[in-house]
Design an enzyme around this catalytic site. Structure first.
Site, mmCIF file in Angstrom:
data_model
loop_
_atom_site.group_PDB
_atom_site.id
_atom_site.type_symbol
_atom_site.label_atom_id
_atom_site.label_comp_id
_atom_site.label_asym_id
_atom_site.label_seq_id
_atom_site.Cartn_x
_atom_site.Cartn_y
_atom_site.Cartn_z
ATOM 1 N N HIS A 60 110.865 19.740 -68.873
ATOM 2 C CA HIS A 60 112.196 18.743 -68.853
ATOM 3 C C HIS A 60 112.654 18.936 -67.240
ATOM 4 C CE1 HIS A 60 115.456 22.049 -69.106
ATOM 5 N NE2 HIS A 60 115.010 22.472 -69.942
ATOM 6 N N ASP A 171 115.766 26.778 -64.773
ATOM 7 C CA ASP A 171 115.568 26.084 -66.279
ATOM 8 C C ASP A 171 115.710 24.500 -66.089
ATOM 9 O OD1 ASP A 171 115.623 25.270 -68.858
ATOM 10 O OD2 ASP A 171 117.536 26.192 -69.572
ATOM 11 N N GLU A 201 116.722 16.937 -71.899
ATOM 12 C CA GLU A 201 116.540 17.983 -72.950
ATOM 13 C C GLU A 201 117.743 18.830 -73.144
ATOM 14 O OE1 GLU A 201 115.218 22.211 -74.028
ATOM 15 O OE2 GLU A 201 116.410 21.416 -72.259
ATOM 16 N N GLU A 202 118.409 18.916 -72.117
ATOM 17 C CA GLU A 202 119.596 19.894 -72.275
ATOM 18 C C GLU A 202 120.663 19.297 -73.154
ATOM 19 O OE1 GLU A 202 119.697 22.769 -71.222
ATOM 20 O OE2 GLU A 202 118.259 23.180 -69.596
ATOM 21 N N ASP A 224 109.003 25.728 -71.030
ATOM 22 C CA ASP A 224 110.561 26.203 -70.632
ATOM 23 C C ASP A 224 110.577 27.310 -70.421
ATOM 24 O OD1 ASP A 224 113.097 25.225 -70.695
ATOM 25 O OD2 ASP A 224 113.103 24.179 -72.378
ATOM 26 N N HIS A 312 121.051 29.514 -67.448
ATOM 27 C CA HIS A 312 122.260 28.719 -67.375
ATOM 28 C C HIS A 312 123.427 29.249 -66.707
ATOM 29 C CE1 HIS A 312 121.364 26.030 -71.146
ATOM 30 N NE2 HIS A 312 120.413 25.816 -70.317
HETATM 31 ZN ZN LIG Z 1 115.062 24.476 -70.436
#
Ligand SMILES: [Zn+2]
Length: 345
Positions: A60, A171, A201-202, A224, A312
């Site tokens: 992603h 990420d 995706e998130e 991922d 994150h």
């Molecule tokens: Zn991810």
């Protein structure tokens, strides 16, 4: 790793992936047979094989970020998150506001300066709604330059610390990098390869859901980041993966149980090629593999992960050798995909 740095630093929140998509598309163009962008903004790059199974790789390209939700008369911007944040990691960060012009700003909590706080106020937990962006210009001008929905991302560079790279949006830009390098390194392959830089995706695997429906793959391979909780505050039980211990072959996360035949095949590749690897179970969190697997009448799918610390946050950290191990596994996975026996014993 210049490409990884560029991928990490280029913005692309869910639905507004165009800046990062352009970078990826320029890198993939010389490596593939055809490319298209679908209705949800997925970049689908096809590389011709020789009649082997259709393998859809998905990494992603979107990153967690914000949209401008409200601008008050003084020009302070309130935020709508797109993707999951821990507010404690956000205070006093610098941000980029991608409006009519790009603006720099600071992300601050709506509170008094520390000098003026009493003990009760100091102990209060922080919510995302307490945060605002200050771009330091007059309210009227901010309203002109920052329409509602304007993407906001972190203003951070990606740094090479020697053994590791640290930056924003690792990420899942680290996996975008893995996908590009794996395709670049391909020798002979029978598999028909669909390298997808997926969108959104998130916010719930939305891009991969429709991309997989369009591609109709025989095998799904999502890439991922996974958690590396090998840090103070983590425990052995909850570690998930360890930085520097190699690529991570996922057994399951909360969106999919990886196809056991693909898990076994991935393991076999790592053993045969001396690729450092670890097995991974992620108790919470989903990946594009979960979307691909449940497309049409079902697609055998797996996710291969790159261990990442501080997922994150603005300091997502990956180990260069783990990244290389993941590139090697993915490349060999594609080259050997026609050998995978997908009959049930
Ligand atoms: Zn991810």
């Amino acid at each position: 790793m210049e490409l990884l740095k560029q991928l990490s630093e280029t913005p692309g929140i869910p639905s507004r992936e165009e800046p990062i998509r352009n970078v990826i598309s320029a890198e993939l163009a010389p490596l593939v047979t055809a490319m298209e962008v679908d209705a949800l903004g997925n970049l689908i790059a096809y590389r011709k094989g020789n009649g082997g199974p259709k393998v859809m790789i998905a990494a992603h390209m979107d990153q967690i970020g914000f949209m401008a939700r409200h601008v008050d008369d003084n020009g302070f911007i309130r935020l709508q998150p797109v993707g999951g944040f821990d507010p404690r990691t956000l205070v006093a960060q610098r941000v980029r506001v991608h409006g009519e012009e790009e603006l720099s700003g600071v992300l601050m909590p709506a509170t008094k300066p520390t000098h003026l706080l009493d003990d009760a106020e100091r102990g209060k937990s922080l919510k995302l709604d307490d945060l605002f962006v200050d771009v330091g210009i007059a309210g009227e001008r901010v309203k002109e330059l920052v329409p509602l929905g304007t993407p906001i991302t972190f203003d951070r560079t990606c740094n090479d610390l020697g053994e590791v790279m640290v930056g924003p949006a690792m990420d899942d830009r680290v996996s975008v990098y893995v996908m590009i390098e794996a395709v670049r390194g391909l020798t002979e392959h029978q598999a028909e390869v669909y390298a997808v830089a997926s969108s959104q995706e998130e916010v719930g695997l939305r891009g991969a859901t429709v991309a997989a429906f369009g591609v109709e793959p025989d095998i799904g391979l999502a890439l991922d980041s996974t958690l590396a909780v090998d840090i103070p505050g983590g425990t052995d039980v909850d570690r998930v993966s360890k930085l520097g211990d190699g690529t991570a072959i996922k057994i399951m996360d909360s969106s999919l149980i990886c196809d056991p035949r693909l898990v076994a095949h991935s393991r076999k590749i790592c053993e045969a090629e001396d690729i450092p690897y670890q097995m991974e179970i992620l108790p919470r969190g989903g990946t594009d593999g979960g979307a691909i697997q449940r497309t049409r009448d079902g697609v055998p799918s797996i996710t291969i992960s790159t261990p990442t610390r501080y997922v994150h946050t603005v300091n997502e950290m990956v180990n260069k050798q783990d990244v290389q191990a993941t590139v090697d596994l993915v490349r060999r996975f594609i080259e050997t995909a026609h050998e995978i026996d997908l009959s049930w014993s």
